[in-house]
Design a protein around this motif. Structure first.
Motif, mmCIF file in Angstrom:
data_model
loop_
_atom_site.group_PDB
_atom_site.id
_atom_site.type_symbol
_atom_site.label_atom_id
_atom_site.label_comp_id
_atom_site.label_asym_id
_atom_site.label_seq_id
_atom_site.Cartn_x
_atom_site.Cartn_y
_atom_site.Cartn_z
ATOM 1 N N TYR A 193 0.724 -1.225 0.018
ATOM 2 C CA TYR A 193 -0.011 0.172 0.242
ATOM 3 C C TYR A 193 0.816 1.172 -0.062
ATOM 4 O O TYR A 193 1.693 1.390 1.085
ATOM 5 C CB TYR A 193 -1.090 -0.051 0.981
ATOM 6 C CG TYR A 193 -1.578 0.985 1.683
ATOM 7 C CD1 TYR A 193 -2.731 1.628 0.564
ATOM 8 C CD2 TYR A 193 -1.409 1.959 2.502
ATOM 9 C CE1 TYR A 193 -3.457 2.787 0.915
ATOM 10 C CE2 TYR A 193 -2.158 3.393 2.926
ATOM 11 C CZ TYR A 193 -3.226 3.483 1.943
ATOM 12 O OH TYR A 193 -3.839 4.893 2.033
ATOM 13 N N LYS A 194 1.062 1.962 -1.080
ATOM 14 C CA LYS A 194 1.713 2.996 -1.312
ATOM 15 C C LYS A 194 0.908 4.493 -0.899
ATOM 16 O O LYS A 194 -0.378 4.590 -1.402
ATOM 17 C CB LYS A 194 2.287 3.334 -2.664
ATOM 18 C CG LYS A 194 3.241 2.093 -3.236
ATOM 19 C CD LYS A 194 3.788 2.244 -4.385
ATOM 20 C CE LYS A 194 4.670 1.038 -4.802
ATOM 21 N NZ LYS A 194 5.268 1.244 -6.282
ATOM 22 N N TYR A 195 1.655 5.225 -0.200
ATOM 23 C CA TYR A 195 0.839 6.658 0.053
ATOM 24 C C TYR A 195 1.879 7.789 0.405
ATOM 25 O O TYR A 195 3.438 7.473 0.044
ATOM 26 C CB TYR A 195 0.098 6.322 1.377
ATOM 27 C CG TYR A 195 1.031 6.068 2.644
ATOM 28 C CD1 TYR A 195 1.294 7.002 3.770
ATOM 29 C CD2 TYR A 195 1.283 4.774 2.738
ATOM 30 C CE1 TYR A 195 1.862 6.354 4.720
ATOM 31 C CE2 TYR A 195 2.044 4.223 3.877
ATOM 32 C CZ TYR A 195 2.235 5.015 4.780
ATOM 33 O OH TYR A 195 3.095 4.604 5.896
ATOM 34 N N ARG A 196 1.536 8.946 0.712
ATOM 35 C CA ARG A 196 2.578 10.054 0.926
ATOM 36 C C ARG A 196 2.338 10.198 2.226
ATOM 37 O O ARG A 196 1.110 10.417 2.807
ATOM 38 C CB ARG A 196 2.233 11.228 0.058
ATOM 39 C CG ARG A 196 1.946 11.066 -1.421
ATOM 40 C CD ARG A 196 3.368 11.220 -2.238
ATOM 41 N NE ARG A 196 3.868 12.627 -1.938
ATOM 42 C CZ ARG A 196 5.145 12.737 -2.221
ATOM 43 N NH1 ARG A 196 5.987 11.896 -2.690
ATOM 44 N NH2 ARG A 196 5.677 14.132 -2.060
ATOM 45 N N LEU A 197 3.737 10.511 2.684
ATOM 46 C CA LEU A 197 3.819 10.937 4.033
ATOM 47 C C LEU A 197 4.526 12.241 4.192
ATOM 48 O O LEU A 197 5.651 12.422 4.031
ATOM 49 C CB LEU A 197 4.587 9.830 4.928
ATOM 50 C CG LEU A 197 4.867 9.900 6.373
ATOM 51 C CD1 LEU A 197 3.406 9.907 7.022
ATOM 52 C CD2 LEU A 197 5.748 8.690 6.701
ATOM 53 N N ASP A 236 7.440 9.740 -0.404
ATOM 54 C CA ASP A 236 6.588 8.579 -0.572
ATOM 55 C C ASP A 236 6.729 7.547 0.645
ATOM 56 O O ASP A 236 7.787 7.369 1.307
ATOM 57 C CB ASP A 236 7.276 7.569 -1.821
ATOM 58 C CG ASP A 236 6.782 8.410 -3.016
ATOM 59 O OD1 ASP A 236 5.674 9.148 -3.230
ATOM 60 O OD2 ASP A 236 7.766 8.710 -3.979
ATOM 61 N N MET A 289 5.395 3.554 1.973
ATOM 62 C CA MET A 289 4.572 2.132 1.845
ATOM 63 C C MET A 289 4.435 1.381 2.976
ATOM 64 O O MET A 289 5.320 1.206 3.799
ATOM 65 C CB MET A 289 5.644 1.100 0.939
ATOM 66 C CG MET A 289 4.938 -0.047 0.470
ATOM 67 S SD MET A 289 5.811 -1.183 -0.662
ATOM 68 C CE MET A 289 6.205 0.090 -2.051
ATOM 69 N N THR A 292 9.283 2.399 4.553
ATOM 70 C CA THR A 292 8.404 1.322 4.527
ATOM 71 C C THR A 292 8.225 0.570 5.919
ATOM 72 O O THR A 292 9.157 0.454 6.748
ATOM 73 C CB THR A 292 9.312 0.136 3.639
ATOM 74 O OG1 THR A 292 9.473 1.044 2.373
ATOM 75 C CG2 THR A 292 8.205 -0.852 3.233
ATOM 76 N N HIS A 351 -7.843 -0.216 9.203
ATOM 77 C CA HIS A 351 -7.293 0.366 7.876
ATOM 78 C C HIS A 351 -7.115 -0.700 6.909
ATOM 79 O O HIS A 351 -7.393 -0.423 5.687
ATOM 80 C CB HIS A 351 -5.865 0.645 8.431
ATOM 81 C CG HIS A 351 -4.755 1.336 7.311
ATOM 82 N ND1 HIS A 351 -4.183 0.399 6.557
ATOM 83 C CD2 HIS A 351 -5.080 2.419 6.322
ATOM 84 C CE1 HIS A 351 -3.442 1.049 5.566
ATOM 85 N NE2 HIS A 351 -4.175 2.190 5.412
ATOM 86 N N LEU A 359 -9.161 -0.477 2.844
ATOM 87 C CA LEU A 359 -8.643 -0.465 1.622
ATOM 88 C C LEU A 359 -9.724 -1.148 0.607
ATOM 89 O O LEU A 359 -9.377 -0.607 -0.540
ATOM 90 C CB LEU A 359 -7.388 -1.362 1.698
ATOM 91 C CG LEU A 359 -6.203 -0.869 2.491
ATOM 92 C CD1 LEU A 359 -5.099 -1.888 2.534
ATOM 93 C CD2 LEU A 359 -5.780 0.755 2.155
#
Length: 135
Positions: A17-21, A25, A27, A61, A74, A78
């Motif tokens: 699950y990739k996302y912006r922090l 980037d 994961m 990650t 969470h 998804l």
């Protein structure tokens, strides 16, 4: 079954699950383990997850082990209320067979369906069930 959100109790899955922090980037690698999956399959899913983690350069990650029926809110979110756990494994799945699903989770998006044996003694008046019959 080739749809996102379909799982089998006899298998294990790896879901990155990739996302912006902030401005970078990140994961979260989930490895879901079905209650009927073999010890070898569970071990392999964990090993591959660690390997994936180690190959992610410049990406923050994390890993999360997900056990069938112990999914986090969470993880369930998804699939936006469309997660289905079938019994057995993908190879033995017969979409034409009679099957019954218990709807678990009290609210969206944590709601999901779990296949159970299609027998009357599994029913109760508090929950929702879906009976799928060919025809």
């Amino acid at each position: 079954v080739e749809e996102l959100g379909h799982f089998f109790s006899g298998e294990s899955y790896i879901l990155p699950y990739k996302y912006r922090l902030g401005n970078r980037d990140a994961m979260l690698i989930h490895f879901w383990q079905g209650r009927d999956s073999s010890v070898t399959e569970k071990g392999t899913s964990a090993y591959v997850t660690v390997d994936m983690h180690s190959t992610q350069q410049r990406v923050e990650t994390r890993q999360e082990r997900v056990i069938q029926n112990k999914e986090s809110k969470h993880f369930l979110s998804l699939f936006k209320g469309r997660m289905i756990v079938h019994q057995g494994d993908h190879a033995s799945y017969d979409p034409e067979a009679v099957s019954m699903y218990h709807i678990a989770g009290s609210n969206y998006p944590a709601r999901h369906a779990i296949e159970i044996r299609p027998e009357a003694d599994h029913l109760n008046s508090r929950d929702c069930f879906i009976l799928q019959a060919p025809g």
